[in-house]
Design an enzyme around this catalytic site. Structure first.
Site, PDB file in Angstrom:
ATOM      1  N   VAL A   1       0.809  -1.216   0.000  1.00  0.00           N
ATOM      2  CA  VAL A   1       0.000   0.000   0.000  1.00  0.00           C
ATOM      3  C   VAL A   1       0.848   1.274   0.000  1.00  0.00           C
ATOM      4  O   VAL A   1       0.370   2.346  -0.356  1.00  0.00           O
ATOM      5  CB  VAL A   1      -0.951   0.006   1.223  1.00  0.00           C
ATOM      6  CG1 VAL A   1      -0.187   0.252   2.514  1.00  0.00           C
ATOM      7  CG2 VAL A   1      -2.043   1.035   1.049  1.00  0.00           C
TER       8      VAL A   1
ATOM      9  N   ALA B   1       5.257  -5.638   6.949  1.00  0.00           N
ATOM     10  CA  ALA B   1       3.897  -5.639   6.407  1.00  0.00           C
ATOM     11  C   ALA B   1       3.886  -4.899   5.087  1.00  0.00           C
ATOM     12  O   ALA B   1       4.550  -3.869   4.933  1.00  0.00           O
ATOM     13  CB  ALA B   1       2.920  -4.969   7.376  1.00  0.00           C
ATOM     14  N   ASP B   2       3.133  -5.432   4.145  1.00  0.00           N
ATOM     15  CA  ASP B   2       2.910  -4.731   2.892  1.00  0.00           C
ATOM     16  C   ASP B   2       1.622  -3.920   2.932  1.00  0.00           C
ATOM     17  O   ASP B   2       1.510  -2.909   2.242  1.00  0.00           O
ATOM     18  CB  ASP B   2       2.877  -5.728   1.729  1.00  0.00           C
ATOM     19  CG  ASP B   2       4.268  -6.258   1.436  1.00  0.00           C
ATOM     20  OD1 ASP B   2       4.931  -5.692   0.546  1.00  0.00           O
ATOM     21  OD2 ASP B   2       4.705  -7.202   2.117  1.00  0.00           O
ATOM     22  N   ARG B   3       0.678  -4.370   3.738  1.00  0.00           N
ATOM     23  CA  ARG B   3      -0.555  -3.602   3.940  1.00  0.00           C
ATOM     24  C   ARG B   3      -1.232  -4.105   5.208  1.00  0.00           C
ATOM     25  O   ARG B   3      -1.299  -5.312   5.441  1.00  0.00           O
ATOM     26  CB  ARG B   3      -1.493  -3.731   2.737  1.00  0.00           C
ATOM     27  CG  ARG B   3      -2.746  -2.867   2.860  1.00  0.00           C
ATOM     28  CD  ARG B   3      -3.622  -2.940   1.610  1.00  0.00           C
ATOM     29  NE  ARG B   3      -2.940  -2.425   0.424  1.00  0.00           N
ATOM     30  CZ  ARG B   3      -3.568  -1.884  -0.619  1.00  0.00           C
ATOM     31  NH1 ARG B   3      -4.871  -1.767  -0.617  1.00  0.00           N
ATOM     32  NH2 ARG B   3      -2.898  -1.468  -1.666  1.00  0.00           N
TER      33      ARG B   3
ATOM     34  N   ALA C   1      -1.318  -8.084   5.580  1.00  0.00           N
ATOM     35  CA  ALA C   1      -0.750  -8.769   4.418  1.00  0.00           C
ATOM     36  C   ALA C   1       0.767  -8.671   4.493  1.00  0.00           C
ATOM     37  O   ALA C   1       1.321  -7.578   4.634  1.00  0.00           O
ATOM     38  CB  ALA C   1      -1.251  -8.125   3.130  1.00  0.00           C
TER      39      ALA C   1
END
Length: 355
Positions: free
Chosen positions: A94, A247-249, A257
């Site tokens: 994100v 974390a990516d999102r 995620a």
């Protein structure tokens, strides 16, 4: 400290470390255009949500560095198109999307400012992007501080040092420097509270064995690499105080995620009574996503699983499912460590309601 990004603000020269060649070769790729930036992000030569956003934005800065801007509205339209293109390179993370929104808001305000001429608009826009580098490092150090304090707060005795487990790569190679989850590890090392950091190999791209291990050896940490399938046995046989991952999102309810394999580690951590922490800048939290069910999971090419160094290791003709990420439910997460502090997943929604 290793650098994934080399940027010269004197002449707008940008180079990024080709992380696909690590740990055997350190080679930097010159980035001159937004297309160059999109390619290195999409091919995972650059990875890590914070690093993706910074490299994407910097690729725009270097492309427009020598551009003559005569019309602010045309320039604004150009910026919007290029930022939307960059977001498409890796849709799950994100940070690129949120930084693009922030940059568009800033560029729009400059466009609407009657006292800001076209050349000033370009200069101020580029300066805004450059500041992302400095802010990311400061944020990472804050994450390290808050995370170290949270982990040690539950330890008996101030002299105790602990063992940690991490998954994928979240260090200076995934950020502008210092790291998120590895920033916590680094902070604990600096304060003498780290006994040993364990890391998974992180199949299929091996970011743990190629990148995290490379960083830890380079910086002389007490570190041990394990197979992805060894986590349960590690919890059973070694005293692991906490798991720290990136974390990516993050959804507003705390569902997270992150690299595929994170969810199963969180399940095992709960079973064994090991604290599980997500470490990420606040920009990784997406208030528009109410739960992990709404997060788009990127699926990668089958070749990443079936080949190693150009040699096929899987039976010809076998079908492959290769999701790059999974969703860890908030119920398995003890805390989300950000540059603003440590939050229980249930408290995230209130943070955005107050802002």
């Amino acid at each position: 400290m290793l650098k994934a990004i080399k940027f010269r603000s004197s002449n707008g020269q940008l180079e990024v470390l080709d992380q696909l060649l690590l740990p055997h070769t350190m080679s930097y790729i010159k980035i001159s255009t937004v297309e160059d930036g999109w390619n290195v992000i999409n091919k995972m030569q650059v990875r890590g949500a914070p690093c993706i956003a910074i490299v994407g934005a910097l690729s725009l800065a270097v492309e427009i560095w020598n551009e003559e801007v005569a019309d602010k509205k045309i320039f604004l339209s150009e910026i919007e198109g290029k930022l939307n293109y960059l977001i498409s390179a890796r849709p799950t993370a994100v940070n690129m999307k949120k930084e693009s929104q922030n940059l568009m808001e800033f560029a729009t305000s400059l466009c609407n400012d009657s006292e800001c001429d076209p050349s000033d608009m370009k200069k101020k826009f580029i300066d805004q992007i450059i500041q992302m580098l400095e802010k990311d490092i400061a944020d990472n150090k804050a994450i390290g501080k808050y995370g170290s304090e949270a982990i040690m707060a539950t330890c008996k005795g101030s002299s105790q040092s602990v063992n940690l487990l991490t998954h994928c790569n979240t260090g200076s190679l995934a950020t502008a420097g210092y790291g998120t989850a590895l920033g916590v590890v680094r902070a604990m090392q600096e304060s003498g509270k780290l006994n040993r950091i364990y890391m998974t190999e992180t199949r299929p791209y091996n970011q743990g064995s190629r990148l995290t291990a490379f960083e830890m050896v380079h910086e002389k940490f007490s570190a041990t690499l394990i197979c992805d399938s060894s986590v349960a046995y590690l919890f059973q046989k070694k005293h692991i105080k906490a798991v720290v991952v990136g974390a990516d999102r993050v959804a507003v309810n705390g569902d997270t995620a992150n690299k595929i394999g994170t969810y199963q580690i969180a399940c095992l951590a709960q079973h064994h009574g090991v604290d599980f922490y997500v470490c990420a800048p606040f920009s990784s939290i997406d208030p528009s996503i109410s739960s992990g069910d709404q997060i788009i999971i990127e699926e990668r090419p089958e070749r990443e699983m079936t080949y190693v160094n150009g040699v096929r290791i899987a039976a010809q003709g076998i079908e492959v499912w290769n999701p790059a990420f999974d969703i860890t439910p908030a119920s398995l997460i003890k805390g989300i460590i950000t540059e603003k502090g440590v939050y229980e997943p249930k408290d995230l929604k209130d943070c955005f309601a107050q802002s």
